[in-house]
Design a protein around this motif. Structure first.
Motif, PDB file in Angstrom:
ATOM      1  N   GLY A  33     110.885  40.985 -11.189  1.00 39.52           N
ATOM      2  CA  GLY A  33     110.498  39.450 -10.721  1.00 39.52           C
ATOM      3  C   GLY A  33     110.995  39.047 -12.151  1.00 39.52           C
ATOM      4  O   GLY A  33     110.955  38.095 -12.722  1.00 39.52           O
ATOM      5  N   GLN A  34     109.537  39.214 -13.248  1.00 39.30           N
ATOM      6  CA  GLN A  34     109.489  39.115 -14.438  1.00 39.30           C
ATOM      7  C   GLN A  34     110.769  39.398 -15.507  1.00 39.30           C
ATOM      8  O   GLN A  34     111.043  38.220 -15.975  1.00 39.30           O
ATOM      9  N   TYR A  35     111.583  40.639 -14.824  1.00 37.91           N
ATOM     10  CA  TYR A  35     112.868  41.127 -15.704  1.00 37.91           C
ATOM     11  C   TYR A  35     113.537  40.310 -15.011  1.00 37.91           C
ATOM     12  O   TYR A  35     114.031  39.771 -16.342  1.00 37.91           O
ATOM     13  N   LEU A  36     113.815  39.536 -14.691  1.00 35.63           N
ATOM     14  CA  LEU A  36     114.856  38.487 -13.346  1.00 35.63           C
ATOM     15  C   LEU A  36     114.575  37.466 -14.609  1.00 35.63           C
ATOM     16  O   LEU A  36     115.773  36.715 -15.018  1.00 35.63           O
ATOM     17  N   LEU A  37     112.976  37.029 -14.452  1.00 40.39           N
ATOM     18  CA  LEU A  37     112.416  35.918 -14.956  1.00 40.39           C
ATOM     19  C   LEU A  37     113.624  35.163 -16.412  1.00 40.39           C
ATOM     20  O   LEU A  37     113.683  34.922 -17.112  1.00 40.39           O
ATOM     21  N   LEU A  38     113.023  36.578 -17.548  1.00 40.53           N
ATOM     22  CA  LEU A  38     113.091  36.523 -18.968  1.00 40.53           C
ATOM     23  C   LEU A  38     114.590  36.642 -18.542  1.00 40.53           C
ATOM     24  O   LEU A  38     115.107  35.755 -19.990  1.00 40.53           O
ATOM     25  N   PHE A  40     117.250  35.753 -17.312  1.00 37.03           N
ATOM     26  CA  PHE A  40     117.919  34.531 -16.513  1.00 37.03           C
ATOM     27  C   PHE A  40     117.918  33.095 -17.397  1.00 37.03           C
ATOM     28  O   PHE A  40     118.131  32.392 -18.245  1.00 37.03           O
ATOM     29  N   GLY A  41     116.213  33.324 -18.072  1.00 34.46           N
ATOM     30  CA  GLY A  41     115.941  32.308 -19.411  1.00 34.46           C
ATOM     31  C   GLY A  41     116.441  32.298 -20.641  1.00 34.46           C
ATOM     32  O   GLY A  41     117.303  31.566 -21.296  1.00 34.46           O
ATOM     33  N   GLN A  42     116.435  33.778 -20.889  1.00 37.15           N
ATOM     34  CA  GLN A  42     117.650  34.030 -21.934  1.00 37.15           C
ATOM     35  C   GLN A  42     118.651  33.679 -22.428  1.00 37.15           C
ATOM     36  O   GLN A  42     119.487  33.175 -23.015  1.00 37.15           O
ATOM     37  N   HIS A  84     116.493  31.096 -13.264  1.00 37.24           N
ATOM     38  CA  HIS A  84     115.391  30.996 -13.949  1.00 37.24           C
ATOM     39  C   HIS A  84     113.865  30.724 -13.234  1.00 37.24           C
ATOM     40  O   HIS A  84     112.984  31.001 -13.160  1.00 37.24           O
ATOM     41  N   LEU A  85     114.181  28.794 -13.141  1.00 41.98           N
ATOM     42  CA  LEU A  85     113.314  28.847 -12.146  1.00 41.98           C
ATOM     43  C   LEU A  85     113.456  29.200 -10.675  1.00 41.98           C
ATOM     44  O   LEU A  85     111.753  29.582 -10.099  1.00 41.98           O
ATOM     45  N   THR A  86     114.253  29.593 -10.133  1.00 43.92           N
ATOM     46  CA  THR A  86     114.144  30.424  -8.710  1.00 43.92           C
ATOM     47  C   THR A  86     113.277  31.555  -8.782  1.00 43.92           C
ATOM     48  O   THR A  86     112.142  31.834  -7.845  1.00 43.92           O
ATOM     49  N   TYR A 109     103.803  25.056 -21.250  1.00 40.06           N
ATOM     50  CA  TYR A 109     104.977  25.458 -21.401  1.00 40.06           C
ATOM     51  C   TYR A 109     105.990  24.982 -20.253  1.00 40.06           C
ATOM     52  O   TYR A 109     107.084  24.463 -20.193  1.00 40.06           O
ATOM     53  N   ILE A 110     105.362  25.336 -18.862  1.00 38.01           N
ATOM     54  CA  ILE A 110     106.463  25.430 -17.663  1.00 38.01           C
ATOM     55  C   ILE A 110     107.213  23.764 -17.704  1.00 38.01           C
ATOM     56  O   ILE A 110     108.015  23.637 -17.304  1.00 38.01           O
ATOM     57  N   ILE A 111     105.580  22.989 -18.217  1.00 41.05           N
ATOM     58  CA  ILE A 111     106.076  21.642 -17.518  1.00 41.05           C
ATOM     59  C   ILE A 111     107.607  20.984 -18.960  1.00 41.05           C
ATOM     60  O   ILE A 111     108.175  20.348 -18.932  1.00 41.05           O
TER      61      ILE A 111
HETATM   62  C1  HEM Z   1     111.817  24.483 -14.372  1.00 40.82           C
HETATM   63  C2  HEM Z   1     112.069  25.035 -15.796  1.00 40.82           C
HETATM   64  C3  HEM Z   1     111.394  25.845 -15.782  1.00 40.82           C
HETATM   65  C4  HEM Z   1     110.188  27.086 -15.386  1.00 40.82           C
HETATM   66  C5  HEM Z   1     109.319  26.899 -14.825  1.00 40.82           C
HETATM   67  C6  HEM Z   1     110.628  28.196 -16.796  1.00 40.82           C
HETATM   68  C7  HEM Z   1     108.853  29.308 -16.787  1.00 40.82           C
HETATM   69  C8  HEM Z   1     108.995  30.020 -17.592  1.00 40.82           C
HETATM   70  C9  HEM Z   1     108.151  31.165 -17.598  1.00 40.82           C
HETATM   71  C10 HEM Z   1     106.764  31.070 -16.781  1.00 40.82           C
HETATM   72  C11 HEM Z   1     108.117  31.916 -18.643  1.00 40.82           C
HETATM   73  C12 HEM Z   1     107.514  32.707 -19.387  1.00 40.82           C
HETATM   74  C13 HEM Z   1     107.704  34.299 -19.219  1.00 40.82           C
HETATM   75  C14 HEM Z   1     106.630  34.812 -19.202  1.00 40.82           C
HETATM   76  O1  HEM Z   1     106.465  35.409 -20.478  1.00 40.82           O
HETATM   77  O2  HEM Z   1     105.139  35.398 -18.477  1.00 40.82           O
HETATM   78  C15 HEM Z   1     109.745  31.577 -19.462  1.00 40.82           C
HETATM   79  C16 HEM Z   1     109.931  31.699 -20.628  1.00 40.82           C
HETATM   80  C17 HEM Z   1     111.148  31.907 -20.848  1.00 40.82           C
HETATM   81  N1  HEM Z   1     112.337  30.089 -20.804  1.00 40.82           N
HETATM   82 FE1  HEM Z   1     111.763  29.156 -19.072  1.00 40.82          FE
HETATM   83  N2  HEM Z   1     111.693  27.916 -17.680  1.00 40.82           N
HETATM   84  C18 HEM Z   1     111.629  26.924 -17.097  1.00 40.82           C
HETATM   85  C19 HEM Z   1     112.915  26.520 -17.704  1.00 40.82           C
HETATM   86  C20 HEM Z   1     114.061  26.724 -19.132  1.00 40.82           C
HETATM   87  C21 HEM Z   1     115.092  27.008 -18.956  1.00 40.82           C
HETATM   88  C22 HEM Z   1     115.663  25.329 -18.954  1.00 40.82           C
HETATM   89  C23 HEM Z   1     115.243  27.536 -20.359  1.00 40.82           C
HETATM   90  C24 HEM Z   1     116.582  27.242 -21.332  1.00 40.82           C
HETATM   91  C25 HEM Z   1     117.331  26.545 -20.503  1.00 40.82           C
HETATM   92  C26 HEM Z   1     114.667  28.424 -20.328  1.00 40.82           C
HETATM   93  C27 HEM Z   1     114.427  29.579 -21.399  1.00 40.82           C
HETATM   94  C28 HEM Z   1     113.037  30.330 -21.393  1.00 40.82           C
HETATM   95  C29 HEM Z   1     113.724  31.406 -21.991  1.00 40.82           C
HETATM   96  C30 HEM Z   1     114.410  31.540 -23.557  1.00 40.82           C
HETATM   97  C31 HEM Z   1     112.001  32.099 -21.653  1.00 40.82           C
HETATM   98  C32 HEM Z   1     111.067  33.850 -23.399  1.00 40.82           C
HETATM   99  C33 HEM Z   1     112.048  34.636 -22.516  1.00 40.82           C
HETATM  100  C34 HEM Z   1     111.572  35.322 -22.749  1.00 40.82           C
HETATM  101  O3  HEM Z   1     110.634  35.842 -23.740  1.00 40.82           O
HETATM  102  O4  HEM Z   1     112.624  36.846 -22.867  1.00 40.82           O
HETATM  103  N3  HEM Z   1     113.617  28.305 -18.939  1.00 40.82           N
HETATM  104  N4  HEM Z   1     109.932  30.540 -18.457  1.00 40.82           N
END
Ligand code: HEM
Length: 207
Positions: A33-38, A40-42, A84-86, A109-111
């Motif tokens: 789950g964390q793998y996908l989260l990170l 997708f975010g990147q 990423h949000l999902t 930072y989530i906000i």
């Molecule tokens: C509702 C919106 C969002 C939520 C709930 C959310 C949540 C999170 C969380 C919980 C993490 C940290 C994970 C961890 O280290 O434990 C994270 C990291 C990150 N998020 Fe988001 N995020 C949101 C929006 C976004 C958006 C819109 C982007 C980019 C367009 C983004 C890009 C990233 C990136 C680049 C990281 C760091 C990834 C890494 O450390 O490899 N996030 N986010």
């Protein structure tokens, strides 16, 4: 141009398929789950930077193909943001919305990330020709939100990493360069630079 659009579509879809495959095959480490989260975010951040690089690239090369995929890449940015949000809601929060308040206090930072995603949503829904016509001049103004969204995403990421700033600094530098290229004087100068092959072609013609 259709082939170009299809290539971009497949290229943007591939990371999703690859990570989904990794999870299905049990290759995603102890916390899929964390793998996908990170990831997708990147991916969303990289796509955002790529989308912002298309206008300067078009000015520099005068190739209209970059403009043709701008909307598509923007929509992919938003889609990976939603993935990423999902992932957060499903795998981190476990859909336990009663825990959301406490988690937001622990990780504000989530906000910030949420605010960026709301902006990307506004851009995605108004990225069509109909909205462009209806909003007129306001459309351009609204789409400047993308710069605020980028700043928020970088802040969001900065807040997450803190310890190892290497990767973050690379993204931030790319963001700063892309912003500088938007400054009218620099942007105009960019438009005046002729691509090398253009110069060669004109030299041949003048001979
Ligand atoms: C509702 C919106 C969002 C939520 C709930 C959310 C949540 C999170 C969380 C919980 C993490 C940290 C994970 C961890 O280290 O434990 C994270 C990291 C990150 N998020 Fe988001 N995020 C949101 C929006 C976004 C958006 C819109 C982007 C980019 C367009 C983004 C890009 C990233 C990136 C680049 C990281 C760091 C990834 C890494 O450390 O490899 N996030 N986010």
């Amino acid at each position: 141009m259709r082939l170009w659009r299809c290539t971009v579509f497949v290229a943007a879809l591939l990371p999703f398929l690859w990570w989904a495959w990794q999870v299905a095959a049990g290759q995603a480490g102890p916390e899929p789950g964390q793998y996908l989260l990170l990831n997708f975010g990147q991916c969303a951040l990289i796509l955002l930077l790529l989308t912002l690089s298309l206008t300067p690239l078009m000015k520099l090369t005068r190739w209209k193909g970059f403009a043709l995929i701008r909307r598509q890449l923007g929509l992919w940015t938003f889609s990976y943001g939603v993935l990423h949000l999902t992932s957060y809601l499903l795998f981190i929060l476990g859909l336990d919305f009663s825990a959301l308040g406490a988690d937001l206090q622990r990780r504000p930072y989530i906000i910030v990330g949420f605010a960026a995603l709301v902006m990307l949503l506004a851009l995605a829904v108004t990225s069509n020709r109909y909205s462009m016509k209806r909003l007129g001049k306001r459309w351009k103004f609204l789409h400047r939100l993308v710069y605020i969204a980028l700043a928020l995403v970088l802040l969001h990421f900065f807040w997450v990493v803190r310890a190892d700033m290497g990767q973050w600094s690379a993204y931030a530098l790319a963001g700063v360069v892309l912003m500088l290229l938007r400054i009218p004087v620099i942007s105009r100068a960019l438009g005046r630079i002729r691509p090398r092959h253009g110069r060669v072609a004109s030299t041949h013609r003048s001979r």
